[in-house]
Enzyme design. Structure first.
Site, PDB file in Angstrom:
ATOM      1  N   THR A   1      43.307 -17.963 -14.155  1.00 45.49           N
ATOM      2  CA  THR A   1      44.623 -17.611 -13.626  1.00 45.49           C
ATOM      3  C   THR A   1      45.493 -18.820 -13.294  1.00 45.49           C
ATOM      4  OG1 THR A   1      43.664 -17.787 -11.523  1.00 45.49           O
ATOM      5  CG2 THR A   1      43.512 -15.489 -12.609  1.00 45.49           C
ATOM      6  N   GLY A   2      45.046 -19.993 -13.315  1.00 41.92           N
ATOM      7  CA  GLY A   2      45.780 -21.255 -13.153  1.00 41.92           C
ATOM      8  C   GLY A   2      46.495 -21.421 -14.239  1.00 41.92           C
TER       9      GLY A   2
ATOM     10  N   TYR B   1      36.931  -8.576  -4.296  1.00 35.38           N
ATOM     11  CA  TYR B   1      37.562  -9.790  -3.564  1.00 35.38           C
ATOM     12  C   TYR B   1      37.043  -9.955  -2.143  1.00 35.38           C
ATOM     13  CZ  TYR B   1      41.340 -12.801  -2.058  1.00 35.38           C
ATOM     14  OH  TYR B   1      42.183 -13.838  -1.574  1.00 35.38           O
TER      15      TYR B   1
ATOM     16  N   ASN C   1      27.979 -23.917  -5.123  1.00 34.65           N
ATOM     17  CA  ASN C   1      28.123 -25.296  -5.763  1.00 34.65           C
ATOM     18  C   ASN C   1      28.734 -26.277  -4.981  1.00 34.65           C
ATOM     19  OD1 ASN C   1      26.534 -24.553  -7.889  1.00 34.65           O
ATOM     20  ND2 ASN C   1      28.152 -23.787  -9.091  1.00 34.65           N
TER      21      ASN C   1
ATOM     22  N   VAL D   1      33.933 -23.892 -11.585  1.00 37.18           N
ATOM     23  CA  VAL D   1      33.295 -24.277 -10.466  1.00 37.18           C
ATOM     24  C   VAL D   1      31.971 -23.390 -10.174  1.00 37.18           C
ATOM     25  CG1 VAL D   1      34.687 -22.901  -8.876  1.00 37.18           C
ATOM     26  CG2 VAL D   1      33.550 -25.104  -7.868  1.00 37.18           C
TER      27      VAL D   1
ATOM     28  N   GLY E   1      46.404 -23.339  -9.625  1.00 34.82           N
ATOM     29  CA  GLY E   1      47.083 -22.232  -9.095  1.00 34.82           C
ATOM     30  C   GLY E   1      48.084 -22.562  -8.123  1.00 34.82           C
TER      31      GLY E   1
ATOM     32  N   TYR F   1      25.523 -23.160   5.687  1.00 34.22           N
ATOM     33  CA  TYR F   1      25.541 -24.369   5.561  1.00 34.22           C
ATOM     34  C   TYR F   1      25.909 -25.533   6.581  1.00 34.22           C
ATOM     35  CZ  TYR F   1      24.009 -25.095   0.530  1.00 34.22           C
ATOM     36  OH  TYR F   1      23.400 -25.282  -0.545  1.00 34.22           O
TER      37      TYR F   1
ATOM     38  N   LYS G   1      27.383 -31.305   0.624  1.00 33.67           N
ATOM     39  CA  LYS G   1      26.026 -31.981   1.445  1.00 33.67           C
ATOM     40  C   LYS G   1      25.740 -33.281   0.779  1.00 33.67           C
ATOM     41  CE  LYS G   1      21.375 -30.372   2.526  1.00 33.67           C
ATOM     42  NZ  LYS G   1      20.677 -31.318   1.452  1.00 33.67           N
TER      43      LYS G   1
ATOM     44  N   ASN H   1      39.448 -23.658 -14.162  1.00 30.90           N
ATOM     45  CA  ASN H   1      39.106 -23.253 -15.393  1.00 30.90           C
ATOM     46  C   ASN H   1      40.186 -22.605 -16.216  1.00 30.90           C
ATOM     47  OD1 ASN H   1      39.105 -20.934 -14.081  1.00 30.90           O
ATOM     48  ND2 ASN H   1      37.076 -20.030 -14.210  1.00 30.90           N
TER      49      ASN H   1
END
Length: 328
Positions: A39-40, A149, A103, A61, A14, A163, A109, A36
């Site tokens: 849009t890139g 969004y 993910n 992702v 992107g 996290y 982690k 994927n």
């Protein structure tokens, strides 16, 4: 065996992801790009394919991800970021902000890696505080057309902090304000490429409302510098990165007309639903914590961006569908 630090950049093909790939290659990292390609565009990173320190995964992702070997940093930039995209693919937008972020955090982690997420000024919604600082919680319509969004990014920040506090993962959060520069898609629905695209096609420039709504435009090189500094800092809470030089969209359209030498006029249409009236970052934290502030003036940045758009193939000047016209 290479001793270089390894960084995973999602959304690598992107606009921003590709510039980040360039920066980390320049800084001597081994870069793993993931995209994927919804849009890139591979043309943004094809110059990196011959390099030994760059590898690419064509992968979503939002699904399970695994990267073999050591991983030191993750920069999560995989998300549609323009109205024309997230109006067409709302479910994917929500999934990449939730499942995709989950993910990446799980991977961080497992690998004991530091992770930076790309949040956005859109988490402030149509702000009641001006300029917007990081302590402001926002004014967002969760069920409006922009909600897919805005809320994806708000959830992204929440799970990232969870996290950090619960699992002890090193995390960084950048809130990105309007950014522009080479590799933007000409017809992605945002004000700057829309105005320049219309001027290049000889069309009247569409200003929504009376044009008094404001934006603050940051050149991409400045943004990448701020992101790089934030990643390597010790600060775990959100930081605004953007240019505080605010301008109305009407005045901005006039600047584009002057730059392009176009003789077209401005036409006005109704404001899109939930369109923010004001957008200006308070960058006090970036200045104090990162020693960062933008260096590239709008006139210089616009000139470089205009030259880039002029160099594109003529078929990329096609007019965007009316149903997706918007201004972010």
């Amino acid at each position: 065996m290479s001793t270089k630090k390894r960084v995973l950049i999602t959304g690598a093909a992107g606009f921003l992801g590709s510039h980040l790939c360039d920066r980390f290659i320049k800084e001597g990292y081994h870069v793993i790009g993931m995209d994927n390609l919804i849009t890139g565009d591979l043309k943004n990173i094809e110059h990196l394919f011959p390099l030994a320190d760059f590898e690419f995964y064509h992968q979503d992702v939002s699904k399970y991800i695994h990267i073999p070997g050591e991983l030191h940093y993750i920069l999560h930039f995989a998300s549609p970021a323009s109205p024309i995209d997230y109006l067409k693919i709302p479910i994917q937008t929500l999934k990449v902000g939730s499942l995709g972020t989950h993910n990446c955090l799980g991977l961080a982690k497992a690998k004991n890696a530091r992770m930076l997420i790309a949040s956005t000024s859109e988490i402030y919604g149509d702000p009641l505080v001006h300029p917007q600082n990081e302590e402001y919680w926002g004014n967002v319509n969760p069920i409006g057309p922009r909600g897919v969004y805005d809320e994806a990014k708000r959830f992204q920040e929440a799970i990232t902090m969870a996290y950090h506090t619960f699992h002890g993962v090193e995390t960084r959060i950048v809130r990105i304000f309007n950014t522009y520069g080479p590799r933007m898609r000409l017809n992605d629905g945002r004000a700057l490429p829309a105005f320049i695209g219309q001027a290049l096609r000889g069309e009247d420039l569409t200003v929504f409302g009376d044009g008094s709504q404001t934006r603050s435009f940051c050149y991409v090189d400045d943004l990448i510098e701020g992101i790089y500094r934030l990643l390597l800092s010790d600060y775990a809470y959100p930081v605004n990165i953007g240019n505080p030089n605010e301008i109305s969209l009407k005045d901005f359209a006039e600047e584009v007309l002057k730059l392009t030498g176009s003789n077209v006029k401005l036409i006005h249409k109704a404001l899109p639903v939930d369109d923010p009236k004001q957008r200006q970052p308070d960058i006090t934290k970036a200045r104090e914590i990162l020693g960062w502030e933008p260096k590239v003036g709008r006139a210089e940045g616009l000139r470089i961006t205009y030259e880039y758009f002029k160099s594109l193939p003529k078929e990329e000047l096609v007019k965007q569908p009316k149903e997706f016209e918007s201004r972010k």
